[in-house]
Design an enzyme around this catalytic site. Sequence first.
Site, PDB file in Angstrom:
ATOM      1  N   HIS A 292      -8.472  -1.040   5.642  1.00  0.00           N
ATOM      2  CA  HIS A 292      -8.843  -2.395   6.089  1.00  0.00           C
ATOM      3  C   HIS A 292      -9.617  -3.220   5.192  1.00  0.00           C
ATOM      4  O   HIS A 292     -10.153  -2.747   4.259  1.00  0.00           O
ATOM      5  CB  HIS A 292      -9.835  -2.096   7.388  1.00  0.00           C
ATOM      6  CG  HIS A 292     -10.186  -3.683   8.200  1.00  0.00           C
ATOM      7  ND1 HIS A 292      -9.274  -4.166   8.861  1.00  0.00           N
ATOM      8  CD2 HIS A 292     -11.182  -4.465   7.847  1.00  0.00           C
ATOM      9  CE1 HIS A 292      -9.948  -5.170   9.185  1.00  0.00           C
ATOM     10  NE2 HIS A 292     -10.933  -5.664   8.697  1.00  0.00           N
TER      11      HIS A 292
ATOM     12  N   ASP B  49     -10.143  -0.716  14.336  1.00  0.00           N
ATOM     13  CA  ASP B  49     -11.065  -0.736  12.997  1.00  0.00           C
ATOM     14  C   ASP B  49     -12.280   0.044  13.410  1.00  0.00           C
ATOM     15  O   ASP B  49     -13.420  -0.515  12.893  1.00  0.00           O
ATOM     16  CB  ASP B  49     -11.454  -2.177  12.735  1.00  0.00           C
ATOM     17  CG  ASP B  49      -9.989  -2.971  12.096  1.00  0.00           C
ATOM     18  OD1 ASP B  49      -9.084  -2.049  11.946  1.00  0.00           O
ATOM     19  OD2 ASP B  49      -9.937  -3.838  12.688  1.00  0.00           O
TER      20      ASP B  49
ATOM     21  N   LEU C  57      -2.791  -0.032  18.341  1.00  0.00           N
ATOM     22  CA  LEU C  57      -3.545   0.988  18.791  1.00  0.00           C
ATOM     23  C   LEU C  57      -2.928   2.399  18.825  1.00  0.00           C
ATOM     24  O   LEU C  57      -1.646   2.175  19.207  1.00  0.00           O
ATOM     25  CB  LEU C  57      -4.486   0.683  19.848  1.00  0.00           C
ATOM     26  CG  LEU C  57      -5.524  -0.542  19.812  1.00  0.00           C
ATOM     27  CD1 LEU C  57      -6.249  -0.814  21.106  1.00  0.00           C
ATOM     28  CD2 LEU C  57      -6.430  -0.090  18.623  1.00  0.00           C
TER      29      LEU C  57
ATOM     30  N   ASN D 286       1.011  -1.169  -0.022  1.00  0.00           N
ATOM     31  CA  ASN D 286       0.110   0.172  -0.099  1.00  0.00           C
ATOM     32  C   ASN D 286       0.930   1.285  -0.066  1.00  0.00           C
ATOM     33  O   ASN D 286       0.475   2.195  -0.707  1.00  0.00           O
ATOM     34  CB  ASN D 286      -1.115  -0.089   1.262  1.00  0.00           C
ATOM     35  CG  ASN D 286      -2.198  -0.826   1.015  1.00  0.00           C
ATOM     36  OD1 ASN D 286      -2.845  -0.187   0.174  1.00  0.00           O
ATOM     37  ND2 ASN D 286      -2.212  -2.029   1.331  1.00  0.00           N
TER      38      ASN D 286
HETATM   39  C1  GRF Z   1      -3.542  -4.339   3.934  1.00  0.00           C
HETATM   40  O1  GRF Z   1      -4.154  -5.480   3.779  1.00  0.00           O
HETATM   41  C2  GRF Z   1      -4.162  -3.534   4.809  1.00  0.00           C
HETATM   42  O2  GRF Z   1      -5.560  -3.435   4.369  1.00  0.00           O
HETATM   43  C3  GRF Z   1      -4.072  -3.965   6.181  1.00  0.00           C
HETATM   44  O3  GRF Z   1      -2.581  -4.439   6.227  1.00  0.00           O
HETATM   45  C4  GRF Z   1      -2.367  -4.809   5.009  1.00  0.00           C
HETATM   46  C5  GRF Z   1      -0.885  -4.122   4.641  1.00  0.00           C
HETATM   47  O4  GRF Z   1      -0.406  -4.679   3.500  1.00  0.00           O
HETATM   48  N1  GRF Z   1      -4.429  -2.821   7.145  1.00  0.00           N
HETATM   49  P1  GRF Z   1       0.787  -4.015   2.624  1.00  0.00           P
HETATM   50  O5  GRF Z   1       1.948  -4.233   3.453  1.00  0.00           O
HETATM   51  O6  GRF Z   1       0.382  -2.721   2.451  1.00  0.00           O
HETATM   52  O7  GRF Z   1       1.075  -4.842   1.671  1.00  0.00           O
END
Ligand code: GRF
Length: 205
Positions: free
Chosen positions: A115, A156, A98, A23
């Site tokens: 999420h 969340d 958290l 991400n």
């Molecule tokens: C993702 O699935 C995000 O939704 C969750 O943690 C994961 C992180 O994945 N909170 P990456 O490290 O960004 O590939």
Amino acid sequence: MERTPSKTWRIAVLTSGAGRGSNLQALYEYFKKHSLPVEIAFATASRKDAPVVQLCEKLNIPCYILSPKKDKDFENQLLELCQQEKIELIALAGFMNLLSSSFLEKVKIPVLNIHPALLPKYGGKGMYGMNVHNAVFASDDKVSGVTVHLVDPQYDNGPIIAQVKVDISDCKSPEEIAAKVLEIEHQTYAPVIYQFLCKYYAPEK
Ligand code: GRF
């Protein structure tokens, strides 16, 4: 019309020790590809051997090793960094812990999280990574998706900013669901952050 950038927003991306950082990479690429005035001023990872550390080196993003578990003053260090670096938004991307209400009050900037499910379903303590997709697969749900929400001191739980659904009726395993959802995550987080920044920091009329 596209907003004429008069400045660049500075954001921080918090990750964990095990995260792939996909991400983080998608954010970086989207802001760059669309020439948006958003800069990832720094990232954090909880271990120096975290995959995100190498990724940050490649992308030329400063990456600080800060562990919510090992560094007793984690939140104070993070607060100081955010203030020094004039951060205007924190994006969690695979951050597993958290943040306290005291930190959230003191930092005075929005903190967003992504999420990999449609909250409020499949959220809360222990609902991360494949745990989420295993639970979705075990259900009768034909649709999963992605949620971007504001962070509060519970897992969340904060107000939802955006959700994108994905059809999973053809998925034959939790891994297939995970792959479909991850693709949507990569398409969702950056534009949502950008739109959020535009609205949050829009000059008052
Ligand atoms: C993702 O699935 C995000 O939704 C969750 O943690 C994961 C992180 O994945 N909170 P990456 O490290 O960004 O590939």
